[in-house]
Design a protein around this motif. Structure first.
Motif: not given
Length: 258
Positions: A163-169, A187-192
């Motif tokens: 999520y942190q990486q997605a939010k920065s993008l 892929a739990q982190k990506t799903r979250e």
């Protein structure tokens, strides 16, 4: 109806079975497609697909296809050709890409960055979105784009981070391409991350014939599997299926608005 925002329909898996796949796409209501290029060898083939009204296309050099150009000492010449071809065909293009960065490959990151920055400038010149490939390089993608302020900057396709990486993008104005990764329970982190993202940043893709989905890994991926990815997204999100479908279609059309 569905819009596959990233699929390589010029690849042999589809080119040799075009009529059969055309029927599959119709049967599953896949109405529109964005087809990126990966390098000089398929620029012309991708441009030919633009003749079909349901196809939109992009020109670029994928980082995983840089090595042959380096080996032949023609990387800069190829970038210059890309620039000329994009200007010549700008009315036919909906994006610049696929381009970006990949930590897995044996190409110096400085060389990858140089090619990526060239394509960023080309997208700026033509006022087109970028279609970005990023594998373990979200920090460098962010650093390369953090001074860009225009709307519709582009999309990070096949997102597989947290999520942190997605939010920065997202904070840069990029959209997030959601594909078969979310169908895998591992892929739990990506799903979250995808579960928490604002709905207006999400588009769907298959990356066909790659990025397999769970239960169908023995087959080439294909746009007709897009509804299966959507069904997984519905399980992750709070919105109703109808709201999700309508908004994702709108996001996709707005991303590739020409």
């Amino acid at each position: 109806m569905w819009f596959d925002t990233h699929c390589h329909l010029d690849f042999p898996e589809f080119a040799t079975n075009r009529q059969a796949y055309k029927k599959l796409f119709s049967d599953h209501d896949i109405q529109r497609f964005f087809v990126p290029s990966v390098g000089p060898e398929n620029w012309r083939d991708v441009l030919q697909l633009r003749k079909h009204h349901s196809y939109q296309v992009g020109l670029g050099i994928h980082p995983c296809f840089l090595q042959p150009l380096i080996d032949e000492n023609i990387l800069q010449r190829s970038l210059d050709k890309l620039h000329a071809l994009a200007l010549q065909n700008q009315s036919s293009l909906s994006a610049i890409g696929e381009c970006g960065l990949d930590k897995r490959i044996d190409v110096p990151i400085a060389t990858q960055l140089s090619a990526f920055h060239f394509q960023i400038e080309l997208a700026e010149q033509l006022q087109l979105p970028l279609v970005i490939h990023s594998v373990q390089q979200h920090h460098n993608i962010h650093a390369s784009l953090k001074m860009r302020t225009r709307d519709n900057l582009g999309v990070v396709h096949a997102f597989s981070g947290n999520y942190q990486q997605a939010k920065s993008l997202l904070d840069l104005g990029l959209k997030i391409g959601v594909g078969g990764v979310i169908t895998w329970p591992t892929a739990q982190k990506t799903r979250e991350a995808i579960a928490k993202l604002p709905l207006d940043c999400i588009v769907l893709e298959t990356d066909a014939p790659d990025m397999k989905i769970t239960g169908f890994s023995q087959l080439p991926n294909s746009p007709h599997f897009l509804p299966k990815i959507f069904n997984q997204l519905v399980l992750l999100r709070e919105e109703s299926a109808s709201i999700l479908a309508d908004r994702i279609w709108e996001n996709s059309v707005n991303l590739f608005s020409r």
